[in-house]
Scaffold this motif. Sequence first.
Motif, PDB file in Angstrom:
ATOM      1  N   ILE A   1     -14.968 -38.803  -8.285  1.00 31.76           N
ATOM      2  CA  ILE A   1     -15.008 -39.804  -7.216  1.00 31.76           C
ATOM      3  C   ILE A   1     -14.031 -40.905  -7.609  1.00 31.76           C
ATOM      4  CG2 ILE A   1     -16.406 -41.522  -6.008  1.00 31.76           C
ATOM      5  CD1 ILE A   1     -18.785 -39.601  -6.427  1.00 31.76           C
ATOM      6  N   MET A   2     -12.987 -41.059  -6.803  1.00 32.08           N
ATOM      7  CA  MET A   2     -11.923 -42.016  -7.102  1.00 32.08           C
ATOM      8  C   MET A   2     -12.245 -43.413  -6.560  1.00 32.08           C
ATOM      9  SD  MET A   2      -9.983 -39.952  -8.723  1.00 32.08           S
ATOM     10  CE  MET A   2      -8.425 -40.794  -8.896  1.00 32.08           C
ATOM     11  N   GLY A   3     -13.082 -43.466  -5.539  1.00 27.23           N
ATOM     12  CA  GLY A   3     -13.427 -44.758  -4.968  1.00 27.23           C
ATOM     13  C   GLY A   3     -14.371 -44.604  -3.793  1.00 27.23           C
ATOM     14  N   THR A   4     -15.048 -45.679  -3.473  1.00 24.94           N
ATOM     15  CA  THR A   4     -15.936 -45.721  -2.313  1.00 24.94           C
ATOM     16  C   THR A   4     -15.764 -47.065  -1.609  1.00 24.94           C
ATOM     17  OG1 THR A   4     -17.797 -46.677  -3.544  1.00 24.94           O
ATOM     18  CG2 THR A   4     -17.674 -44.274  -3.456  1.00 24.94           C
ATOM     19  N   ARG A   5     -16.024 -47.045  -0.320  1.00 27.85           N
ATOM     20  CA  ARG A   5     -16.004 -48.304   0.423  1.00 27.85           C
ATOM     21  C   ARG A   5     -16.750 -48.113   1.731  1.00 27.85           C
ATOM     22  NH1 ARG A   5     -12.407 -48.533   4.710  1.00 27.85           N
ATOM     23  NH2 ARG A   5     -10.769 -46.967   4.734  1.00 27.85           N
TER      24      ARG A   5
ATOM     25  N   GLY B   1     -18.008 -35.657   8.118  1.00 25.93           N
ATOM     26  CA  GLY B   1     -16.667 -35.113   8.300  1.00 25.93           C
ATOM     27  C   GLY B   1     -15.656 -35.822   7.415  1.00 25.93           C
ATOM     28  N   GLY B   2     -14.415 -35.674   7.785  1.00 23.04           N
ATOM     29  CA  GLY B   2     -13.347 -36.298   7.022  1.00 23.04           C
ATOM     30  C   GLY B   2     -12.134 -36.546   7.898  1.00 23.04           C
ATOM     31  N   PRO B   3     -11.405 -37.616   7.626  1.00 24.96           N
ATOM     32  CA  PRO B   3     -10.232 -37.935   8.437  1.00 24.96           C
ATOM     33  C   PRO B   3      -9.008 -37.090   8.095  1.00 24.96           C
ATOM     34  CG  PRO B   3     -10.545 -39.614   6.769  1.00 24.96           C
ATOM     35  CD  PRO B   3     -11.711 -38.674   6.657  1.00 24.96           C
ATOM     36  N   GLY B   4      -9.062 -36.300   7.035  1.00 22.64           N
ATOM     37  CA  GLY B   4      -7.928 -35.456   6.673  1.00 22.64           C
ATOM     38  C   GLY B   4      -7.782 -35.354   5.176  1.00 22.64           C
ATOM     39  N   VAL B   5      -6.813 -34.581   4.771  1.00 21.47           N
ATOM     40  CA  VAL B   5      -6.521 -34.370   3.353  1.00 21.47           C
ATOM     41  C   VAL B   5      -5.305 -35.204   2.984  1.00 21.47           C
ATOM     42  CG1 VAL B   5      -5.835 -32.639   1.646  1.00 21.47           C
ATOM     43  CG2 VAL B   5      -7.492 -32.050   3.402  1.00 21.47           C
ATOM     44  N   ASP B   6      -5.400 -35.942   1.888  1.00 19.72           N
ATOM     45  CA  ASP B   6      -4.282 -36.777   1.448  1.00 19.72           C
ATOM     46  C   ASP B   6      -3.210 -35.971   0.730  1.00 19.72           C
ATOM     47  OD1 ASP B   6      -5.570 -39.116   2.408  1.00 19.72           O
ATOM     48  OD2 ASP B   6      -6.759 -39.209   0.574  1.00 19.72           O
ATOM     49  N   GLU B   7      -3.646 -35.026  -0.132  1.00 20.22           N
ATOM     50  CA  GLU B   7      -2.675 -34.282  -0.933  1.00 20.22           C
ATOM     51  C   GLU B   7      -3.299 -32.978  -1.421  1.00 20.22           C
ATOM     52  OE1 GLU B   7       0.331 -35.633  -4.352  1.00 20.22           O
ATOM     53  OE2 GLU B   7      -1.764 -35.748  -5.002  1.00 20.22           O
ATOM     54  N   ILE B   8      -2.502 -31.918  -1.423  1.00 21.21           N
ATOM     55  CA  ILE B   8      -2.876 -30.652  -2.042  1.00 21.21           C
ATOM     56  C   ILE B   8      -1.711 -30.226  -2.921  1.00 21.21           C
ATOM     57  CG2 ILE B   8      -3.441 -28.216  -1.717  1.00 21.21           C
ATOM     58  CD1 ILE B   8      -4.391 -28.985   1.114  1.00 21.21           C
TER      59      ILE B   8
ATOM     60  N   THR C   1     -10.500 -37.847   1.540  1.00 19.91           N
ATOM     61  CA  THR C   1     -11.551 -38.809   1.811  1.00 19.91           C
ATOM     62  C   THR C   1     -12.570 -38.157   2.718  1.00 19.91           C
ATOM     63  OG1 THR C   1      -9.997 -40.642   1.588  1.00 19.91           O
ATOM     64  CG2 THR C   1     -12.036 -41.105   2.768  1.00 19.91           C
ATOM     65  N   ILE C   2     -13.842 -38.359   2.388  1.00 22.35           N
ATOM     66  CA  ILE C   2     -14.895 -37.872   3.273  1.00 22.35           C
ATOM     67  C   ILE C   2     -15.683 -39.065   3.799  1.00 22.35           C
ATOM     68  CG2 ILE C   2     -15.072 -35.627   2.150  1.00 22.35           C
ATOM     69  CD1 ILE C   2     -17.696 -36.632   0.858  1.00 22.35           C
ATOM     70  N   MET C   3     -16.286 -38.870   4.954  1.00 28.17           N
ATOM     71  CA  MET C   3     -17.112 -39.898   5.574  1.00 28.17           C
ATOM     72  C   MET C   3     -18.564 -39.484   5.379  1.00 28.17           C
ATOM     73  SD  MET C   3     -14.836 -40.426   9.060  1.00 28.17           S
ATOM     74  CE  MET C   3     -15.116 -38.759   9.615  1.00 28.17           C
TER      75      MET C   3
ATOM     76  N   VAL D   1     -15.646 -42.024   0.940  1.00 29.77           N
ATOM     77  CA  VAL D   1     -15.596 -41.634  -0.462  1.00 29.77           C
ATOM     78  C   VAL D   1     -14.293 -40.887  -0.694  1.00 29.77           C
ATOM     79  CG1 VAL D   1     -16.711 -40.320  -2.314  1.00 29.77           C
ATOM     80  CG2 VAL D   1     -18.110 -41.419  -0.548  1.00 29.77           C
ATOM     81  N   GLN D   2     -13.464 -41.396  -1.611  1.00 33.23           N
ATOM     82  CA  GLN D   2     -12.216 -40.706  -1.948  1.00 33.23           C
ATOM     83  C   GLN D   2     -12.493 -39.797  -3.140  1.00 33.23           C
ATOM     84  OE1 GLN D   2      -8.820 -42.936  -3.364  1.00 33.23           O
ATOM     85  NE2 GLN D   2      -7.428 -41.442  -2.448  1.00 33.23           N
TER      86      GLN D   2
END
Length: 104
Positions: free
Chosen positions: A57-61, A32-39, A92-94, A72-73
């Motif tokens: 892929i902008m980043g991972t952690r 899933g995902g916690p939400g959308v940062d920007e559209i 960001t997705i989980m 994953v952003q």
Amino acid sequence: FVGRQIASGWHTIALQMRMIFDAWLWKAASMGGPGVDEILWLQPVLPDDELSVRQTIMGTRPSRSRPGMGLVQLQLETLNGSGAVVMRQTNTIMVARRAAAHAH
């Protein structure tokens, strides 16, 4: 207001999601995902536009609270047939993390 028929931005997002699902999401360990940062809707989508999606892929952690999960952003850009970016989304997705190769 643009003087011609255009697609709804939400319809464009639905098409983008379908393209991502068909390309890789259906076989990913998505959680899933916690939400959308920007559209951003940058240009109108016209009735005959052929759309594609470019993903960066902008980043991972790793998750701090759930060690089996990573974050994953992504930046997703929807392009028309001319290569112009018509929509940009950052979210960001989980995902489930793979076990370490040498974990004991």
